[in-house]
Design an enzyme around this catalytic site. Structure first.
Site, PDB file in Angstrom:
ATOM      1  CD  GLU A 137      16.159 -13.381   5.909  1.00  9.62           C
ATOM      2  OE1 GLU A 137      16.442 -12.959   7.050  1.00  9.62           O
ATOM      3  OE2 GLU A 137      15.789 -14.550   5.690  1.00  9.62           O
ATOM      4  NE  ARG A 183      -2.518  -0.876   3.377  1.00 11.57           N
ATOM      5  CZ  ARG A 183      -3.429  -0.118   3.976  1.00 11.57           C
ATOM      6  NH1 ARG A 183      -4.576   0.124   3.410  1.00 11.57           N
ATOM      7  NH2 ARG A 183      -3.180   0.380   5.156  1.00 11.57           N
ATOM      8  N   GLY A 223       4.503   1.115  -0.646  1.00 12.01           N
ATOM      9  CA  GLY A 223       5.753   1.054  -1.379  1.00 12.01           C
ATOM     10  C   GLY A 223       5.776  -0.065  -2.389  1.00 12.01           C
ATOM     11  CG  ASP A 226      -2.164  -3.330   7.053  1.00 13.68           C
ATOM     12  OD1 ASP A 226      -3.268  -3.897   6.899  1.00 13.68           O
ATOM     13  OD2 ASP A 226      -1.500  -2.883   6.113  1.00 13.68           O
ATOM     14  CG  ASN A 247       1.307  -6.431   5.734  1.00 12.05           C
ATOM     15  OD1 ASN A 247       1.985  -6.236   4.717  1.00 12.05           O
ATOM     16  ND2 ASN A 247       0.410  -5.572   6.159  1.00 12.05           N
TER      17      ASN A 247
HETATM   18  P1  ADP Z   1       3.114  -2.462   2.359  1.00 13.45           P
HETATM   19  O1  ADP Z   1       3.431  -2.267   3.799  1.00 13.45           O
HETATM   20  O2  ADP Z   1       3.242  -1.231   1.543  1.00 13.45           O
HETATM   21  O3  ADP Z   1       1.841  -3.203   2.164  1.00 13.45           O
HETATM   22  P2  ADP Z   1       4.750  -4.789   2.304  1.00 13.45           P
HETATM   23  O4  ADP Z   1       5.945  -4.611   3.162  1.00 13.45           O
HETATM   24  O5  ADP Z   1       3.605  -5.518   2.893  1.00 13.45           O
HETATM   25  O6  ADP Z   1       4.275  -3.394   1.777  1.00 13.45           O
HETATM   26  O7  ADP Z   1       5.198  -5.480   0.933  1.00 13.45           O
HETATM   27  C1  ADP Z   1       4.305  -5.653  -0.145  1.00 13.45           C
HETATM   28  C2  ADP Z   1       4.456  -7.053  -0.755  1.00 13.45           C
HETATM   29  O8  ADP Z   1       5.779  -7.244  -1.264  1.00 13.45           O
HETATM   30  C3  ADP Z   1       4.270  -8.183   0.272  1.00 13.45           C
HETATM   31  O9  ADP Z   1       2.925  -8.529   0.423  1.00 13.45           O
HETATM   32  C4  ADP Z   1       5.106  -9.304  -0.338  1.00 13.45           C
HETATM   33  O10 ADP Z   1       4.371 -10.004  -1.320  1.00 13.45           O
HETATM   34  C5  ADP Z   1       6.244  -8.565  -1.018  1.00 13.45           C
HETATM   35  N1  ADP Z   1       7.414  -8.483  -0.115  1.00 13.45           N
HETATM   36  C6  ADP Z   1       7.611  -7.536   0.820  1.00 13.45           C
HETATM   37  N2  ADP Z   1       8.765  -7.721   1.463  1.00 13.45           N
HETATM   38  C7  ADP Z   1       9.334  -8.821   0.936  1.00 13.45           C
HETATM   39  C8  ADP Z   1      10.551  -9.549   1.194  1.00 13.45           C
HETATM   40  N3  ADP Z   1      11.415  -9.141   2.135  1.00 13.45           N
HETATM   41  N4  ADP Z   1      10.796 -10.653   0.475  1.00 13.45           N
HETATM   42  C9  ADP Z   1       9.929 -11.061  -0.477  1.00 13.45           C
HETATM   43  N5  ADP Z   1       8.772 -10.436  -0.771  1.00 13.45           N
HETATM   44  C10 ADP Z   1       8.457  -9.323  -0.079  1.00 13.45           C
HETATM   45 MG    MG Z   2       1.706  -4.998   3.068  1.00 13.81          MG
HETATM   46 MG    MG Z   3       4.249  -2.195   5.169  1.00 13.21          MG
END
Ligand code: ADP
Ligand code: MG
Ligand code: MG
Length: 364
Positions: free
Chosen positions: A115, A47, A49, A168, A173
């Site tokens: 990671e 949402r 990034g 959230d 997540n």
């Molecule tokens: P936001 O907080 O904006 O929702 P997230 O941190 O949840 O963003 O990341 C969005 C999506 O990107 C996650 O649902 C996942 O599918 C993918 N993702 C995020 N971080 C990682 C990671 N470290 N390794 C692999 N996939 C990731």
């Molecule tokens: Mg997320």
């Molecule tokens: Mg996030």
């Protein structure tokens, strides 16, 4: 100094992304010079990034890029990852470093390097794979352990970790390691809690207190604007637990051992059957607050196995309408630990199990 620049290298896999998404990202990123951090492939849209698979000094990493409009979310997510003790917990995503830089078009961009979890999020994993009983129990137990840790205020010597509400919690997540252990991520909306204190009175963020989260997973009190903002801790922990109950439902619906002799149903998000892929706030509100509806248990779960009975009980106690009646994360953690020890096929009327488990929460 590590971050001299970065660029998108290739975009072979276009899973989960429309061609337009990929082009947009490519156009935005292509002109960068190369440094020791490379962004290789867009792997997720959150949402706040865009998340890239990347490479930092030869190490595979994930890089979450926040636009300047989402800088507050970046700061908040980073401050959560930097809390004392957080990075030592097995069920919290690993934060590596962060950077703020100017993009070529003069906008500030903020990067979180973490990671890389090759399976992606829990929702993605479960949509591609079914899981056996033990695996499903372990995955959901991991999520619960992570949440329980997050909700706990800790002092270890000089170090102090306040209780934190995730705010959230969703199956998107939660990220999945290669060994299928799970970690909590997506802390952009998370909040430190202080017992018996109102949620930042007068703070310009106080409006948002009751308005964050993913609509699908919003608890009745958030949807009905009945959140008690006089006590942050009391108000916000049960909001996470409600979402945890929905996450359990999504996970165990993909557990092969709970559908003996049947095909396991396709993965569904909570309320997807009722409201589809993009539920509106008003529709969830009617369903969850007015009609008090919750995800439907599959027919196969009506058979009297002790494991299924315990699980359904646990889910229902997580998504109770009355927030004060919900389990605590610690209690849910205990429940999952006990459920894990059960065979999914042990009959509910088999009393030999109960009498052989002294101190169980299910024994009378
Ligand atoms: P936001 O907080 O904006 O929702 P997230 O941190 O949840 O963003 O990341 C969005 C999506 O990107 C996650 O649902 C996942 O599918 C993918 N993702 C995020 N971080 C990682 C990671 N470290 N390794 C692999 N996939 C990731
Ligand atoms: Mg997320
Ligand atoms: Mg996030």
């Amino acid at each position: 100094a590590l971050f001299l620049g970065y660029r998108v290298m290739k975009r072979r896999e276009k899973r989960r992304l429309s061609a337009a998404d990929v082009m947009e990202a490519a156009n935005a990123e292509a002109a960068r010079d190369v440094g020791s951090l490379e962004l290789l492939e867009l792997i997720g849209r959150g949402r706040y990034g865009s998340v890239f698979r990347g490479c930092l000094n030869g190490q595979r990493v994930a890089v979450k890029v926040f636009s300047s409009a989402n800088r507050k979310k970046f700061l908040s997510e980073r401050s959560m990852y930097r809390l004392p003790l957080l990075q030592q917990h097995h069920n919290i995503a690993r934060f590596l470093t962060s950077e703020e830089k100017m993009s070529t078009d003069g906008h500030r961009e903020s990067l979180i390097v973490m990671e890389f979890y090759p399976h992606g999020c829990l929702s993605e994993y479960l949509s591609l794979h079914t899981v056996d009983w033990l695996t499903c129990c372990r995955m959901t137990h991991d999520v619960t352990k992570g949440l329980s840790f997050l909700h706990t205020e800790l002092r270890r010597g000089e170090l102090y970790k306040p209780a934190v509400a995730h705010r959230d919690l969703t199956s998107r997540n939660v990220l999945v390691r290669p060994d299928l252990s799970c970690v909590l991520a997506g802390f952009g909306a998370s909040m430190k809690l202080t017992s018996n204190k109102p949620c930042h009175p007068g703070d310009n963020d106080s409006m948002a207190i009751s308005e964050v989260g993913t609509v699908r997973y919003m608890s009745p009190e958030v949807l009905g604007r009945g959140l008690n903002l006089k006590d942050c801790e009391l108000a916000l922990k049960p909001v996470d637990i409600y979402a945890l109950g929905l996450l359990y439902w999504e996970s165990f619906r993909r557990c092969s051992d709970l559908f003996p002799g049947e095909t396991v149903p396709q993965y569904q998000l909570a309320f997807q059957e009722e409201l589809g892929n993009h539920p509106r706030f008003e529709d969830i509100q009617v369903l969850v607050v007015r009609d008090k509806r919750r995800p439907r248990f599959p027919e196969a779960w009506k058979r009297n196995s002790l494991a299924v009975w315990s699980l359904k009980e646990t889910m229902e106690e997580c998504w109770e309408q009355d927030s004060e009646a919900r389990l605590t994360a610690q209690c849910a953690e205990q429940r999952l630990a006990e459920v894990t020890l059960l065979s999914p096929h042990t009959k509910l009327d088999d009393h030999s199990w109960r009498s052989s488990q002294p101190g169980s929460v299910y024994s009378e």
